[in-house]
Each structure stands twice: as structure tokens, then as C-alpha cells.
Design a protein around this motif. Structure first.
Motif, PDB file in Angstrom:
ATOM      1  N   THR A 383       0.833  -1.200   0.000  1.00 13.25           N
ATOM      2  CA  THR A 383       0.000   0.000   0.000  1.00 13.25           C
ATOM      3  C   THR A 383       0.866   1.248   0.000  1.00 13.25           C
ATOM      4  O   THR A 383       0.627   2.201  -0.752  1.00 13.25           O
ATOM      5  N   SER A 384       1.907   1.247   0.843  1.00 12.61           N
ATOM      6  CA  SER A 384       2.846   2.371   0.874  1.00 12.61           C
ATOM      7  C   SER A 384       3.510   2.564  -0.480  1.00 12.61           C
ATOM      8  O   SER A 384       3.630   3.692  -0.982  1.00 12.61           O
ATOM      9  N   LEU A 385       3.934   1.475  -1.100  1.00 14.91           N
ATOM     10  CA  LEU A 385       4.597   1.549  -2.406  1.00 14.91           C
ATOM     11  C   LEU A 385       3.669   2.147  -3.457  1.00 14.91           C
ATOM     12  O   LEU A 385       4.062   3.049  -4.217  1.00 14.91           O
ATOM     13  N   LEU A 386       2.428   1.672  -3.512  1.00 14.37           N
ATOM     14  CA  LEU A 386       1.489   2.177  -4.507  1.00 14.37           C
ATOM     15  C   LEU A 386       1.198   3.659  -4.309  1.00 14.37           C
ATOM     16  O   LEU A 386       1.164   4.445  -5.270  1.00 14.37           O
ATOM     17  N   LEU A 387       1.015   4.060  -3.058  1.00 14.76           N
ATOM     18  CA  LEU A 387       0.707   5.468  -2.809  1.00 14.76           C
ATOM     19  C   LEU A 387       1.905   6.363  -3.084  1.00 14.76           C
ATOM     20  O   LEU A 387       1.748   7.480  -3.588  1.00 14.76           O
ATOM     21  N   LEU A 388       3.095   5.908  -2.767  1.00 15.22           N
ATOM     22  CA  LEU A 388       4.285   6.704  -3.069  1.00 15.22           C
ATOM     23  C   LEU A 388       4.448   6.873  -4.576  1.00 15.22           C
ATOM     24  O   LEU A 388       4.886   7.936  -5.051  1.00 15.22           O
ATOM     25  N   ALA A 389       4.112   5.838  -5.338  1.00 16.42           N
ATOM     26  CA  ALA A 389       4.149   5.965  -6.799  1.00 16.42           C
ATOM     27  C   ALA A 389       3.124   6.998  -7.268  1.00 16.42           C
ATOM     28  O   ALA A 389       3.407   7.818  -8.151  1.00 16.42           O
ATOM     29  N   VAL A 390       1.935   6.982  -6.671  1.00 14.06           N
ATOM     30  CA  VAL A 390       0.911   7.971  -7.001  1.00 14.06           C
ATOM     31  C   VAL A 390       1.385   9.375  -6.633  1.00 14.06           C
ATOM     32  O   VAL A 390       1.194  10.340  -7.391  1.00 14.06           O
ATOM     33  N   PHE A 391       2.037   9.504  -5.470  1.00 12.09           N
ATOM     34  CA  PHE A 391       2.533  10.808  -5.040  1.00 12.09           C
ATOM     35  C   PHE A 391       3.624  11.325  -5.980  1.00 12.09           C
ATOM     36  O   PHE A 391       3.746  12.529  -6.203  1.00 12.09           O
ATOM     37  N   THR A 392       4.429  10.417  -6.513  1.00 10.19           N
ATOM     38  CA  THR A 392       5.443  10.816  -7.489  1.00 10.19           C
ATOM     39  C   THR A 392       4.784  11.434  -8.711  1.00 10.19           C
ATOM     40  O   THR A 392       5.204  12.496  -9.201  1.00 10.19           O
ATOM     41  N   VAL A 393       3.732  10.785  -9.202  1.00  6.17           N
ATOM     42  CA  VAL A 393       2.995  11.311 -10.354  1.00  6.17           C
ATOM     43  C   VAL A 393       2.342  12.651 -10.010  1.00  6.17           C
ATOM     44  O   VAL A 393       2.352  13.597 -10.817  1.00  6.17           O
ATOM     45  N   THR A 394       1.794  12.773  -8.804  1.00  6.35           N
ATOM     46  CA  THR A 394       1.112  14.000  -8.403  1.00  6.35           C
ATOM     47  C   THR A 394       2.078  15.177  -8.320  1.00  6.35           C
ATOM     48  O   THR A 394       1.762  16.292  -8.761  1.00  6.35           O
ATOM     49  N   ASN A 395       3.254  14.963  -7.755  1.00  5.22           N
ATOM     50  CA  ASN A 395       4.250  16.035  -7.684  1.00  5.22           C
ATOM     51  C   ASN A 395       4.679  16.484  -9.078  1.00  5.22           C
ATOM     52  O   ASN A 395       4.903  17.675  -9.322  1.00  5.22           O
ATOM     53  N   LEU A 396       4.783  15.539 -10.000  1.00  3.34           N
ATOM     54  CA  LEU A 396       5.106  15.888 -11.380  1.00  3.34           C
ATOM     55  C   LEU A 396       3.940  16.642 -12.026  1.00  3.34           C
ATOM     56  O   LEU A 396       4.154  17.594 -12.797  1.00  3.34           O
ATOM     57  N   ALA A 397       2.713  16.260 -11.694  1.00  6.50           N
ATOM     58  CA  ALA A 397       1.533  16.923 -12.256  1.00  6.50           C
ATOM     59  C   ALA A 397       1.483  18.394 -11.850  1.00  6.50           C
ATOM     60  O   ALA A 397       1.047  19.243 -12.639  1.00  6.50           O
ATOM     61  N   VAL A 398       1.905  18.711 -10.635  1.00  5.99           N
ATOM     62  CA  VAL A 398       1.928  20.110 -10.197  1.00  5.99           C
ATOM     63  C   VAL A 398       2.781  20.947 -11.142  1.00  5.99           C
ATOM     64  O   VAL A 398       2.393  22.048 -11.564  1.00  5.99           O
ATOM     65  N   LEU A 399       3.953  20.432 -11.484  1.00  7.71           N
ATOM     66  CA  LEU A 399       4.867  21.156 -12.364  1.00  7.71           C
ATOM     67  C   LEU A 399       4.270  21.316 -13.760  1.00  7.71           C
ATOM     68  O   LEU A 399       4.378  22.380 -14.378  1.00  7.71           O
ATOM     69  N   VAL A 400       3.636  20.265 -14.264  1.00  8.25           N
ATOM     70  CA  VAL A 400       3.042  20.324 -15.603  1.00  8.25           C
ATOM     71  C   VAL A 400       1.866  21.294 -15.635  1.00  8.25           C
ATOM     72  O   VAL A 400       1.723  22.107 -16.570  1.00  8.25           O
ATOM     73  N   LEU A 401       1.027  21.271 -14.602  1.00  7.37           N
ATOM     74  CA  LEU A 401      -0.184  22.092 -14.588  1.00  7.37           C
ATOM     75  C   LEU A 401       0.087  23.555 -14.286  1.00  7.37           C
ATOM     76  O   LEU A 401      -0.840  24.383 -14.370  1.00  7.37           O
ATOM     77  N   ARG A 402       1.317  23.895 -13.939  1.00  2.00           N
ATOM     78  CA  ARG A 402       1.668  25.309 -13.802  1.00  2.00           C
ATOM     79  C   ARG A 402       1.445  26.063 -15.117  1.00  2.00           C
ATOM     80  O   ARG A 402       1.271  27.275 -15.125  1.00  2.00           O
ATOM     81  N   ARG A 403       1.453  25.337 -16.215  1.00  3.41           N
ATOM     82  CA  ARG A 403       1.263  25.971 -17.529  1.00  3.41           C
ATOM     83  C   ARG A 403      -0.208  26.155 -17.867  1.00  3.41           C
ATOM     84  O   ARG A 403      -0.535  26.646 -18.942  1.00  3.41           O
ATOM     85  N   GLN A 404      -1.097  25.735 -16.952  1.00  5.82           N
ATOM     86  CA  GLN A 404      -2.534  25.850 -17.194  1.00  5.82           C
ATOM     87  C   GLN A 404      -3.178  26.663 -16.068  1.00  5.82           C
ATOM     88  O   GLN A 404      -3.714  26.115 -15.111  1.00  5.82           O
ATOM     89  N   PRO A 405      -3.115  27.994 -16.145  1.00  5.87           N
ATOM     90  CA  PRO A 405      -3.686  28.826 -15.074  1.00  5.87           C
ATOM     91  C   PRO A 405      -5.203  28.740 -15.045  1.00  5.87           C
ATOM     92  O   PRO A 405      -5.848  28.389 -16.036  1.00  5.87           O
ATOM     93  N   VAL A 406      -5.769  29.052 -13.889  1.00  2.00           N
ATOM     94  CA  VAL A 406      -7.224  29.104 -13.730  1.00  2.00           C
ATOM     95  C   VAL A 406      -7.608  30.526 -13.331  1.00  2.00           C
ATOM     96  O   VAL A 406      -6.758  31.335 -12.960  1.00  2.00           O
ATOM     97  N   GLU A 407      -8.905  30.843 -13.442  1.00  3.87           N
ATOM     98  CA  GLU A 407      -9.350  32.212 -13.222  1.00  3.87           C
ATOM     99  C   GLU A 407      -9.353  32.613 -11.748  1.00  3.87           C
ATOM    100  O   GLU A 407      -9.120  33.764 -11.409  1.00  3.87           O
ATOM    101  N   HIS A 408      -9.638  31.655 -10.842  1.00  6.48           N
ATOM    102  CA  HIS A 408      -9.749  32.013  -9.428  1.00  6.48           C
ATOM    103  C   HIS A 408      -8.396  31.928  -8.725  1.00  6.48           C
ATOM    104  O   HIS A 408      -7.485  31.211  -9.169  1.00  6.48           O
TER     105      HIS A 408
END
Length: 482
Positions: A383-408
Motif C-alpha cells: 500500500t505504501s509503495l502504490l501510494l508513493l508511486a501515485v505521489f510521485t505522479v502528483t508532484n510531477l503533475a503540479v509542475l506540468v499544470l503550472r502551464r494551465q492557469p485558472v481564473e480564481h
């Protein structure tokens, strides 16, 4: 989707049905969670099965410096939680990491695997908690049932069913029960800390153990700490579940950041104090024996304390973990349905209760199957391994989504935080952390199952698309008897 109003209702001039489109609009989730309930939800989700069951295993891995493994796990959790805060305030929708991966990468197989990994971790955690509840009940009231027998499994199945009933009644009922169970499980950990302080103050225990590293296995202290941290991180997960409650939280953009950090700080402090108390009173070798390490600490530090009371506290703690994981899993399926990752039928909501009833039933059936059939011995590390893999993807997603601003306006993490979160989670996923090989084997099997489900879904979609195309080519009137 709700049914259209009947003719009598329209003629009666029902104010709630004044606009025809309003009656056809699917019901949304109800915003009932304020800052206090959200804080208790986060604290209750992090505290629970992990700290009550894994303290001894962490100490066995690293020695008396178990507190250091929990502290490092806390630091890694804070980095990733900060990334989650940017995303949940930017996209305050149910679905969590699945939504973020989908928005960032638009790769359907990746979205599906992230969803499957989060789903598997939540359901296996809840199923483990159900079996732990059954085992503790067995000990508390002296049923003398053998492990993995059907009577004991039956208790676990009844427990999962009870959670489904609470979940179906509504999130407010579920979160209020979470308040009670969180208070109980936090009380249990404070009892351990208080007994540790009292016993050490009266000359019991050995505080010098807290600086000792157990390298008897031949590993270096650094390797032992990283291996223990990979295991201890299981006790820190749970903060990510709260983002799946974003659509049921009042003003999530404003309250999520301060409540998330407060919850992490409180649980991190409790974990370090519990670990210090435990290793000071009980040697790491003895602490790692069995599945009830904190019960051993209480019995050692305060022999006169009624052990059955602490057994029931442990049952409340694992019950809380199971309740929150089942809440998370059902809301995750609901969010996935609205992102068109899974069939939209899984996103149906009860018009009256406004709870995702199809998703709740679906996740309950899966959890019941795990309780009845699965051997969950090695699922803590997996369970720890799977979630850490998900967290790795999520941290990368933050960097990618910086290029997609939102209005609020929304919370924005310093750029170094997702970078450090990406590196630290990636390291703990890798074999360099000293993680057990069994974790990778079991995770691989689970992901293969997920890949198989993905393939079946794609084939079914292609078949449905082909049938739709053939009907369109025949035209609307062809093939019909007049």
C-alpha cells in the motif's frame, strides 16, 4: 439523474420545480464539512491502523531511532501535501490524484492506473482494518477464534457492511462518526505518551535507546533508516484522502491549506512522541513481536491499566481508518465517473441523501471480497509503495499544470516543494530505499490486474462504438418495420 417532474407537480406550481432544467440537473454533493470537521477528518485518517500496528515493525527495522523514520516520513508527507494543496485549491473537485493526472498528462492508461493504485490502496487498507477489528474483538471478549476462520471473517464482513450503511446515510453522518472515533484513537495515543512520560519519570525504561541504530542485519544506519522510512510512510498516508471530499467542503480554497498543515503537524508530533515512549519502555526486538506493539507498551509501563480498554481503543482506531478509506474510495469512483474514466453509472447520486450510492455499493463489494479471500499480510508495504508511486505522479503533475492557469485565486507552492516531493517519493519507491522485494511482486500483480481491466474496458468501448457507427450508417428509418 433525477426523474422529470410529473404533470401534477408542474401544475401545482412546486417552487423547487419552477424551471424544467432544474429538475433534469443531476444532484450534486452536499457541502457540510467546515474547518473543524475537516481537521478531524485529516487527523483521523492519518492516525489509525498504521501507528497502532507498525510502530514495532519500524523499530525492528531501524532500532531505537524509530522516531527518526517517522520524522522523515512526516517531512516527505509535508512536501507532497503541499503539492496536493495547490491542486485541490486549483481544482476543488472529488477525484484527487486521478483528476490531477488526467488534467496534466491526458494519457488514459496512466489515469486509469493511478485510479486503480489509489483504489487498491484504499480498499486493502479498509479490508486490513476490518480483519484487525475482528482480531481485536476476538481478543477483547475472549472468543478464542482461530485466525482466518470463517467466523472471524464473518465479523470482518459484517463490519464492512456496517460501514456501507453509514456511508449511504450521508457524509455528515460519516464525518460525525469520524469525530467520535478520532477522539477515541487520539486518546489511545495520548495514553501511550502519558504512560511513557510517567514510567520514564519514575526510573523505568531506557531513554538511551532512542539514539541507537540496529545494524545487526548488516545494513548501514542510513540504509536502515531509509528502509524504515519506506515502511513508516504507511502511517503518514491519509492526508491525500481529504482532497476527495473537496466537493463536500465549505469554501475549500480558503480552508484547505491551513487545516491540512495543522493536521499534519499534530499527527507528526504525536507519532514522534509515541515512538520515543515505545522504544524507551520496550526493546525494539520485543516491540517487533506480534501485531499489538502499543498494547505491549501499555502493559509494560502501566501493568495496572485495564488492557481490555486499550484493546477497544485499538478497535476504534482501525474502525476509523476503515470508515475513512471507504469514504475515500467511493468518492474517488464518483469523481472518476464524472471524468469519464469509468462508466458514468458509478457517478449516480441518491436524490434525497445525495450520496454516491452506486460507487458505495461497488467499493463495498470489492472490500468484502478482499476480507473474505485475500491474504493481507504483506499489503502494508505494498500500500505504501502504490501510494508513493501515485505521489510521485502528483508532484510531477503540479509542475506540468503550472502551464494551465485558472481564473480564481488558489494556493501556490514554492517551485522547490514539488521538485523535492518528486525526488523523495521517487527514491522511496525505488529499490535504493531498501524496500522489501515482496512489495514489488505484489504491486506488480495488482497493476497487471489493473492493466487487464483497462484492456477489457477498451475492447468493450470499441465494440460499442462500432455498433453505434453501424446504426448511424443505416440511417434513422432503415431496418424498421412499418
Amino acid at each position: 439523474m433525477t426523474d422529470a417532474p410529473s404533470a401534477p407537480a408542474r401544475e401545482a406550481g412546486d417552487p423547487g420545480l419552477a424551471a424544467p432544467t432544474r429538475a433534469l440537473r443531476p444532484p450534486t454533493l452536499k457541502r457540510v464539512i467546515g474547518p473543524g470537521l475537516l481537521l478531524l477528518f485529516i487527523v483521523g485518517d492519518i492516525l489509525g491502523t498504521g501507528i497502532y500496528a507498525l510502530t514495532g515493525k519500524v523499530a525492528e527495522e531501524v532500532g531505537g531511532a524509530a522516531w527518526l523514520a517517522f520524522l522523515i516520513a512526516f517531512a516527505v508527507a509535508v512536501l507532497t501535501a503541499t503539492s496536493y494543496l495547490e491542486l485541490v485549491t486549483k481544482y476543488p473537485k472529488a477525484g484527487g490524484a486521478v483528476v490531477y493526472a488526467h488534467r496534466a498528462f491526458r494519457v488514459q492508461i496512466l489515469t486509469f492506473l493511478v485510479a486503480f493504485a489509489v483504489m487498491a490502496s484504499g480498499l486493502t487498507s479498509a479490508s486490513s482494518a476490518a480483519l484487525a477489528f475482528a482480531g481485536n474483538l476476538n481478543e477483547a471478549i475472549g472468543l478464542d477464534l482461530m485466525s482466518r476462520t470463517w467466523p472471524l471473517i464473518g465479523i470482518g464482513l459484517a463490519f464492512i457492511t456496517a460501514l456501507a450503511v453509514v456511508n449511504l446515510r450521508g457524509v455528515s453522518e460519516s464525518v460525525r462518526l469520524n469525530v467520535v472515533l478520532t477522539a477515541i484513537e487520539l486518546t489511545g495515543l495520548l495514553i501511550v505518551i502519558a504512560i511513557g512520560a510517567w514510567a520514564i519519570g519514575h526510573g523505568q525504561g531506557d531513554l538511551s535507546r532512542v539514539t541507537e541504530f540496529d545494524t545487526a542485519s548488516g545494513e548501514s544506519p542510513v540504509r536502515s533508516v531509509t528502509a524504515a522510512t519506506a515502511l513508516a510512510f504507511f502511517a503518514m498516508v491519509g492526508f491525500e484522502d481529504s482532497v476527495n471530499m473537496a466537493e463536500e467542503t465549505k469554501d475549500p480554497v480558503r480552508i484547505f491549506p491551513k487545516v491540512m498543515f495543522a493536521g499534519l503537524a499534530l499527527t507528526g508530533l504525536v507519532y514522534v512522541l509515541v515512538a520515543i515512549s515505545a522504544v524507551a519502555l520496550v526493546s525494539p526486538g520485543e516491540l517487533g513481536q506480534g501485531e499489538t506493539p502499543l498494547l505491549t507498551v501499555v502493559a509494560t509501563g502501566a501493568p495496572a491499566f485495564p488492557i481490555w480498554i486499550f484493546a477497544f481503543i485499538t478497535m476504534a482506531a482501525v474502525a476509523n481508518s476503515a470508515l475513512i478509506n471507504m469514504l475515500m474510495a467511493s468518492r474517488l469512483v464518483y469523481g472518476m465517473a464524472h471524468e469519464k474514466v469509468v462508466p458514468r453509472a458509478l457517478g449516480r447520486v441518491l436524490p434525497g441523501r445525495r450520496t454516491p450510492w452506486v460507487a458505495i455499493l461497488f467499493t463495498t463489494v470489492l472490500a468484502a471480497g478482499l476480507v473474505a479471500l485475500a491474504d493481507l499480510t504483506a499489503l502494508g508495504g505494498t500500500t505504501s509503495l502504490l501510494l508513493l508511486a501515485v505521489f510521485t505522479v502528483t508532484n510531477l503533475a503540479v509542475l506540468v499544470l503550472r502551464r494551465q492557469p485558472v481564473e480564481h485565486a488558489h494556493f501556490r507552492a514554492p517551485i522547490v516543494v514539488p521538485v523535492l516531493g518528486l525526488l523523495s517519493c521517487g527514491f522511496l519507491v525505488s529499490p535504493l530505499s531498501g524496500r522489501a522485494d515482496a512489495d514489488y511482486r505484489l504491486a506488480g500483480v495488482l497493476l497487471l490486474v489493473g492493466g487487464g481491466l483497462w484492456s477489457v474496458q477498451r475492447i468493450a468501448g470499441a465494440i460499442a462504438s462500432g455498433r453505434s457507427g453501424r446504426r448511424t450508417s443505416r440511417g434513422p428509418g432503415r431496418g424498421r418495420r412499418r
